[in-house]
Design an enzyme around this catalytic site. Structure first.
Site, short mmCIF file in Angstrom:
data_model
loop_
_atom_site.label_atom_id
_atom_site.label_comp_id
_atom_site.label_asym_id
_atom_site.label_seq_id
_atom_site.Cartn_x
_atom_site.Cartn_y
_atom_site.Cartn_z
CE1 TYR A 58 -112.13 21.60 23.86
CE2 TYR A 58 -110.37 20.13 24.57
CZ TYR A 58 -111.34 20.48 23.65
OH TYR A 58 -111.52 19.72 22.54
CG HIS A 85 -105.79 21.76 14.17
ND1 HIS A 85 -105.00 22.85 14.07
CD2 HIS A 85 -105.37 21.10 15.29
CE1 HIS A 85 -104.13 22.90 15.06
NE2 HIS A 85 -104.32 21.83 15.81
CG HIS A 135 -115.81 14.20 24.70
ND1 HIS A 135 -114.64 14.24 23.99
CD2 HIS A 135 -116.74 13.64 23.92
CE1 HIS A 135 -114.87 13.72 22.79
NE2 HIS A 135 -116.12 13.36 22.71
CG HIS A 162 -103.27 16.31 16.77
ND1 HIS A 162 -104.33 16.72 17.54
CD2 HIS A 162 -102.62 17.45 16.42
CE1 HIS A 162 -104.31 18.04 17.66
NE2 HIS A 162 -103.28 18.50 16.98
CG HIS A 180 -113.81 18.11 25.70
ND1 HIS A 180 -113.89 17.46 24.49
CD2 HIS A 180 -114.81 19.03 25.68
CE1 HIS A 180 -114.89 17.95 23.79
NE2 HIS A 180 -115.47 18.90 24.49
CG MET A 188 -101.43 20.66 13.47
SD MET A 188 -101.07 20.39 15.22
CE MET A 188 -100.39 22.00 15.65
#
Lengths: 610, 610
Positions: A223, A407, A255, A405, A326, A480
């Site tokens: 990243y 994880h 990406h 979103h 990314h 999350m």
């Protein structure tokens, strides 16, 4: 070497899809059903080297996807297809293979051991196989749903494409096992929404946010963080569109990219250009979190609706931006240089409405947890009627895009709108969600939310590889459940999220304690993660936790910003009551369906080896 | 009056099933697929007056049922079919109707409002429509499963047949609503097992157990109790077969019959012949509970396997028998006389093995309870490996018949055998179980149970009409979950049943108490039914009760007789762990299936009105 086994010959002739594709073939009779020239608005590389390139278009009228697969260096064949989460087993495939003499194209599937079988029903329909200067180009189409239980159902949201390279001839399709091949996966939103592109204002200007001349590290995942700033005195503008700028040749490497605006409360931010996890990265850059733009592989330009734009610049807005790129570099290529970034289109002629981003789902708190070894545990966050009643304008807001979103353990995410206790429509759903592929997606249909509506966001997690409970939180190993919805007109409501009432969670720990005659630490100094870590995860404690989450009152975050709540009582709120759920979309699979759609039957082949 | 609407004409011609059935019709071309003469071993009246009579046979090879429906006094038509629990809504139907001019036969279905629609897929296939001296005889067939989502799946166990009488012509099928018709239901085991009948021993004798000349009360439901006795000095014999004797003309009235042997510990029992709920019935008759024979409507003779018989007579066996006849008299016909009963076939030449009856399922205890307002709550009783290890002979036992039993809220019952933690086979399953139809059923396949095997009996209840919890117990408003399995060789094990550990149930009540901040009486003097009655049935308490039942240790009854346990520790036993479940039987519904099976298309009709 033997010829092809009789069963393959039989099968190939049975389905009439045998075709010598190493030759220059024109399936003249079928060109009527081929789409017009240059008909593929979407294109992605499938493998890291870019030897396989997929282009496609979507017909919502025919409920069909046309694929064009370009194979740059054809060896003995190729397989391409889709599977639930990118695995090569239990995949729905097309296979182009040769036995050394002839070549075949067929709709196939792989079993759970990776062995390939010809499909009883041929739903991938080959329209053209053609040698071009770039390589072999295969044109084929497939309906979204085929009613074949062996087939993948193409739905909205993420699709995991898979591919494999056949290096040598196989005597039969059944002789192929995917485990022996070079394979890979690529995630993409296949069913792009069919939205007409709004016209750009005549005074639109562009700004490129790029990290110039980055030496991409020779490691799988990087990243890259790059700080840039708006011109001094840059006044308030509306971003009306943005698009990716990907350095030529790096299409398979880049990406996703995001542009964040830094927090206005800091006068300035230090410049930095390096890996985001670098120890050299200044702490303050963690305050650059307000999303201005986000792009992921396969996405095209992002347009705001004609009547709205995303404000930036001017007073109360930081001049500092953080670009995050990314790089996905599984081949660990060294020495590659990249200057990718995002091009913002903005106008000084402010549009009628400011667009905004609102967070729906779960509060980042450990009280929401997933037991270990669960394959499909669901957590749900609510934006309640009380909050929307208070915070939304009488005419409501209009959600036009959404970014889901979670994880690492997130597998599905869905947000549903409910009114008067009845689920009305899906805001956004991804049944094959991957935390590695978080795009901002335009909605097929704008969803209007009125005061008093409820927004219910559910995430499904797989903790099969965890030994302890996974609690909610900011850490990458915590979880999350968030839907960032993009909407207009802008309101003060930034966060509309919930979590179980902490007092009821303590009742749960007490109950577990008494019931199991094992000791869960319920002493006041134990933290919630510590308490979850000491729960013995038997079936009773798992089921009671589920019961708790679907029963206990919630604590609401109905906030203007992450720290400022709207006035009112937000603790111990009742769970929204849902008296009627949306029906699952059912596929209509008439028993009267024919063996296979009218497709290419025997194809006449001319010419010599190409 | 108008002619038939275009849509009906269209539909009728579309499906090619229009046929003038008021005439004597011979569908010559189709007789090849008709079964041979007198091919219907099973016959029942459908309505209380016996104007509709159904005969049928079953082909397990073709997975098809042939039906012959005799309509004694045809008015304007008839409908016949099947539904989940005997309702006329959401039913799978064949309809014979007329618009005044022509008559039609078609596969149809009723929606949840009772309106009838022609089925897109015609799976009831008319083979012959014929006027006979008795009435109109319709011969048609249907596969067990049709893959049409509107169709009923014919499975093992109870099938709820429904019928309706059309009194007048209808202009279209869609004009018919079942609510306006005379309708009814009849329960039957449609898929009779295909078992070869064992030869009767040459010395077999018969004994008729009948209640002679009963004046059937003019009320809907009567259980008639009649005490009879074996001859003085009647020695030990084996019952090898029994069959019903139904007084002619009363076929639609006699619903089921059971013969019980009285308890041996009483020297004698008072004679009695009257309603079982009569205040005049001697108390002692409650001790006549050992089942010797049971028959229900639609059942044929019950044969013991060749190597086994049910012992009765001789020392240690009561000479007193109780016959119970259930008269179902919805028309409240008065003055009808009946002498129905059961004919026992028995032999003095004892067979190699005594047969026995074992009770599986749940102990009759209030600790097993169903919350109110549940539509499909499951309770499960276990016969553990520890008990079968101790009580079964090394070569095991062989279950050849089974009688499922619940009280009023029971909807499904299933017993599964598990070995080494894996479910192996279904002992008996009824997915449309009705407490009003409790037959002893021969199993299609004898199930052998070895020491160490586990037998799991699950009952599904519907308490939608209850306001308080339904607890386990003997009362008709309490519940049971029992499978009486008939097996040989006889062992000492009479009862192999379980219930949740009472201590864990108390933990549940405590937990509910603390969690809900409402008061469930947990004081020591409160009974379990009182405790259940004070539970506030919110979603949490419901789900936690389910979690309790699927987690808490059990108390086993591994008993020689209802009061004598085998030696060992039977309290706080672990729940049997099941690591692999039997897969639900899946229907293979190929997408390639044709529009409808080759069936009667347009039929040429001759002759004038009959």
């Amino acid at each position: 070497m033997q010829g092809p086994s009789p069963s393959v010959r039989e099968a190939a002739s049975m389905y009439g899809t045998a075709v010598a594709v190493f030759l220059v073939i024109l399936v003249a009779a079928l060109q009527g059903s081929a789409p017009p020239e240059s008909p593929f608005p979407y294109r992605i590389p499938l493998d890291p080297e870019g030897t396989l390139e997929l282009s496609w278009n979507v017909s919502y009228v025919q409920e069909t996807v046309h694929f064009q697969l370009l194979v740059r260096e054809l060896k003995a064949g190729v397989l391409f297809g889709m599977s639930d989460r990118g695995e090569l087993e239990n995949a729905d495939l097309v296979v182009l293979w040769t036995d050394g003499n002839s070549a075949y194209f067929g709709d196939a599937w792989s079993d759970q051991k990776g062995q390939i079988h010809l499909d009883a029903q041929q739903d991938y329909q080959l329209l053209r196989a053609q040698r071009t200067r770039e390589g072999l180009s295969l044109l084929f189409k497939r309906p979204f749903g085929t009613c074949d239980p062996k087939d993948y159902l193409i739905e909205d949201g993420t699709v995991h494409l898979v591919y494999g390279i056949l290096e040598e001839p196989f005597q039969s399709l059944e002789a192929i096992n995917v485990s022996s091949l070079q394979t890979g996966l690529q995630r993409v939103q296949l069913l792009k929404p069919n939205i007409s592109v709004p016209a750009l204002p005549s005074d639109a200007r562009t700004m490129e946010i790029r990290a110039p001349d980055v030496l991409v590290p020779g490691q799988e995942t990087t990243y890259w963080c790059h700080i840039t700033e708006l011109p001094e005195g840059f006044s308030r503008h509306h971003i009306v569109m943005y698009e990716p700028i990907v350095t030529e040749g790096n299409e398979a490497l880049v990406h996703h990219m995001e542009v964040f605006q830094c927090a206005a409360e800091f006068e300035s931010f230090p410049h930095f250009s390096g890996p985001c996890d670098s120890k050299m990265k200044p702490e303050r850059l963690n305050y650059c979190r307000h999303v201005l733009a986000a792009w992921a592989l396969g996405a095209k330009a992002f347009y705001y609706p004609e009547e709205a734009g995303l404000a930036f610049g001017g007073p109360g807005s930081s001049r500092f931006l953080r670009l995050e790129v990314h790089y996905h570099n599984p081949l660990k290529i060294k020495g590659r240089r990249d200057s990718s970034g995002v091009r913002l289109y903005y106008t000084a002629t402010l549009r009628r409405f400011d667009a905004g981003i609102m967070e729906l789902g779960l509060v980042y708190t450990p009280v929401m947890a997933i037991p270990p070894q669960e394959t499909a545990f669901v957590l749900t966050g609510y934006c309640t009627d009380k909050c929307t009643q208070l915070a939304l304008p009488p005419s409501g807001i209009h959600i036009f895009a959404s970014q889901l979103h979670t994880h690492l353990t997130g597998r599905k995410v869905v947000t549903v709108l409910a009114r008067d206790g009845r689920e009305k429509e899906v805001v956004n759903r991804d049944g094959h969600y991957s935390p590695h592929f978080q795009e901002i997606r335009m909605l097929k249909k704008v969803v209007s939310v009125h005061p008093g509506d409820v927004l219910i966001t559910s995430c499904t997690y797989n903790t099969g590889d965890r030994t302890l409970a996974t609690v909610g939180g900011f850490g990458i190993l915590e979880e999350m459940c968030v839907n960032y919805v993009h909407y207009y007109p802008l309101t003060q409501l930034e966060l509309c999220k919930s979590a179980v009432d902490p007092g009821f969670l303590q009742k749960y720990f007490h109950l577990v304690n008494r019931f199991n005659s094992e000791e869960v630490c319920t002493c006041p100094q134990a933290s919630v993660p510590e308490q979850f870590a000491s729960v013995p995860w038997n079936s009773f404690n798992r089921q009671v936790l589920k019961a708790l989450y679907s029963f206990a009152p919630i604590s609401m975050h109905c906030n203007k910003s992450s720290a400022v709540r709207f006035q009112g009582e937000w603790n111990l709120q009742p769970l929204p009551e849902i008296i009627s759920k949306l029906e699952e979309p059912t596929r209509h699979c008439p028993a009267s369906r024919g063996q296979s759609p009218a497709g290419p039957s025997t194809v006449s082949v001319g010419g010599g080896k190409g």
